[in-house]
Design a protein around this motif. Structure first.
Motif, PDB file in Angstrom:
ATOM      1  N   ILE A  35       0.863  -1.186   0.000  1.00 29.35           N
ATOM      2  CA  ILE A  35       0.000   0.000   0.000  1.00 29.35           C
ATOM      3  C   ILE A  35       0.897   1.233   0.000  1.00 29.35           C
ATOM      4  N   CYS A  36       0.618   2.149  -0.917  1.00 30.45           N
ATOM      5  CA  CYS A  36       1.470   3.326  -1.106  1.00 30.45           C
ATOM      6  C   CYS A  36       0.737   4.582  -0.644  1.00 30.45           C
ATOM      7  N   GLY A  37       1.496   5.539  -0.118  1.00 28.15           N
ATOM      8  CA  GLY A  37       0.933   6.811   0.319  1.00 28.15           C
ATOM      9  C   GLY A  37       0.197   7.541  -0.793  1.00 28.15           C
ATOM     10  N   SER A  38       0.654   7.346  -2.030  1.00 30.53           N
ATOM     11  CA  SER A  38      -0.019   7.994  -3.166  1.00 30.53           C
ATOM     12  C   SER A  38      -1.457   7.503  -3.290  1.00 30.53           C
ATOM     13  N   ASP A  39      -1.682   6.232  -2.942  1.00 33.95           N
ATOM     14  CA  ASP A  39      -3.036   5.682  -3.029  1.00 33.95           C
ATOM     15  C   ASP A  39      -3.952   6.362  -2.007  1.00 33.95           C
ATOM     16  N   GLY A  71      -3.097  -0.177  -6.455  1.00 29.50           N
ATOM     17  CA  GLY A  71      -2.048  -1.167  -6.192  1.00 29.50           C
ATOM     18  C   GLY A  71      -1.006  -1.208  -7.287  1.00 29.50           C
ATOM     19  N   HIS A  72       0.166  -0.593  -7.029  1.00 30.40           N
ATOM     20  CA  HIS A  72       1.217  -0.559  -8.056  1.00 30.40           C
ATOM     21  C   HIS A  72       2.556  -1.078  -7.547  1.00 30.40           C
ATOM     22  N   GLU A  73       2.552  -1.689  -6.350  1.00 35.08           N
ATOM     23  CA  GLU A  73       3.815  -2.211  -5.777  1.00 35.08           C
ATOM     24  C   GLU A  73       3.642  -3.708  -5.551  1.00 35.08           C
ATOM     25  N   PHE A  74       3.755  -4.485  -6.601  1.00 35.27           N
ATOM     26  CA  PHE A  74       3.327  -5.877  -6.474  1.00 35.27           C
ATOM     27  C   PHE A  74       4.347  -6.907  -6.952  1.00 35.27           C
ATOM     28  N   THR A 146      10.159  -3.778  -4.542  1.00 31.42           N
ATOM     29  CA  THR A 146      10.996  -3.253  -5.626  1.00 31.42           C
ATOM     30  C   THR A 146      10.532  -1.860  -6.053  1.00 31.42           C
ATOM     31  N   GLU A 147       9.242  -1.702  -6.266  1.00 32.46           N
ATOM     32  CA  GLU A 147       8.724  -0.420  -6.790  1.00 32.46           C
ATOM     33  C   GLU A 147       9.063   0.749  -5.866  1.00 32.46           C
ATOM     34  N   PRO A 148       8.669   0.692  -4.579  1.00 29.80           N
ATOM     35  CA  PRO A 148       9.023   1.842  -3.726  1.00 29.80           C
ATOM     36  C   PRO A 148      10.533   2.023  -3.545  1.00 29.80           C
TER      37      PRO A 148
END
Ligand SMILES: [Zn+2]
Length: 359
Positions: A35-39, A71-74, A146-148
């Motif tokens: 879960i990202c802060g941008s979400d 959801g973009h960090e998967f 990986t993404e963050p």
């Protein structure tokens, strides 16, 4: 399939049309998604988020009043290949992917799209060209970071730090922690880190920060002399007259809150470089004359390249970046709404992972 759907500024678990891979796409099962802060921001201020992105020429041009799955960090597992794929990775392969769908009608952000569901759902459709295989043995939980962490790698690369430079990281949320990890993995530093939260300061230390400062007690800008960074033009000139190269301060702004840039301009030595990684979405004010007088170099950075993304995954797999301490929670789809609430309290959490199989 089941997914957490952002609908009318709230999160509901509901059915979403089963994703079907089109030209050049693969169907995957979501293993885990951060879960990202941008979400959090996109959920509560969707119109503003999209408007800013659009004006900046970005690709996240979804309609915030329509349903979407964040959801973009998967990390995911390949289930099937669509038409026109090269089948680079076999069914069952675990992969990470840049959260970008390359389609015939342009680019869409996975997790910021009304058609491409992100990782808060059971399945996704990904572009084959964006996939990176998870190296053998790396836990899916860690691959999902990986993404963050790539955001940190990019910020560090853009900072163009030299071996003589001193880094100051302002803000130790997930972005600041990624920057600290990125600096240490590349052997750069010393790294000073500052955050009001004791929990985040603890994590900054775990990620390798050399000095951790509580801004309530000590100004993060009071450390320059200890590290031999000349603060004024006169001090700089003295160092140069001795035939030495003056040490330079590189500041990473990882807070993204109004007023922080001005504080940095006030506190930094002359000739510092300031890398803005935090995303402040409000109109901010600062005094350019301060930056002019000090001859500061301001850089704004975002995202990462494909190379930085793949490189980050491999650094995690090889143990050069230890992401394990960053995972502070794990929820199923039903727990995502509560997790969004919990993430508002930085003391308790860094990264909460969503596992769609968890009940
Ligand atoms: Zn993110």
């Amino acid at each position: 399939m089941k997914a957490v759907i952002a609908r009318n500024k709230s999160l509901v678990v509901d059915d979403w049309p089963d994703p079907e891979p089109k030209q050049g796409e693969v169907l995957v099962k979501t293993l885990v998604c951060g879960i990202c802060g941008s979400d959090l921001h996109a959920l509560n201020h969707g119109e503003h988020f999209v408007d800013l992105t659009r004006r900046g020429g970005g690709a996240l041009t979804y309609e915030p009043d329509k349903d979407l799955v964040f959801g973009h960090e998967f990390c995911a597992e390949i289930l099937d290949h669509g038409p026109g794929t090269q089948k680079l990775f076999r069914t069952g392969t675990r992969v990470c992917s840049l959260p970008i769908a390359v389609t015939e009608s342009g680019v869409q952000g996975i997790g910021y799209s009304n058609t491409y569901a992100g990782g808060y759902g059971e399945q996704m459709v990904l572009s084959e060209t964006m996939l990176v295989e998870v190296p053998n043995g790396l836990a899916s939980d860690h691959a999902a970071l990986t993404e963050p962490m790539a955001v940190g790698a990019h910020a560090v690369n853009e900072a163009e730090m030299g071996p003589n430079d001193v880094a100051l990281v302002i803000g130790c949320g997930p972005v600041g922690l990624a920057v600290i990890a990125g600096l240490k993995a590349r052997g750069l530093g010393p790294v000073i880190a500052a955050d009001f939260s004791p929990g985040r300061r603890g994590l900054a230390e775990t990620m390798g920060a050399d000095v951790v400062v509580d801004p309530k007690e000590t100004s993060p800008y009071s450390q320059w002399a200890d590290f031999g960074v000349p603060q004024t033009s006169m001090e700089r000139m003295m160092v140069e007259m001795m035939g030495e190269t003056p040490r330079r301060a590189i500041i990473f702004e990882c807070v993204g809150v109004k007023g922080v840039v001005q504080q940095i301009l006030e506190g930094v030595p002359v000739r510092s470089r300031i890398v803005i990684v935090g995303v402040c979405m409000e109109t901010d004010h600062f005094e350019p004359a301060l930056a002019v007088t000090k001859q500061l170099d301001l850089r704004f950075v975002l995202g990462y390249s494909q190379e930085e993304f793949a490189g980050t995954l491999h650094m995690i797999a090889e143990g050069e970046i230890d992401v394990a301490p960053l995972v502070t929670g794990r929820v199923g789809l039903e727990g995502v709404a509560q997790a969004f609430e919990d993430l508002a309290h930085p003391e308790k959490h860094a990264k909460i992972l969503v596992d769609p199989t968890l009940v």
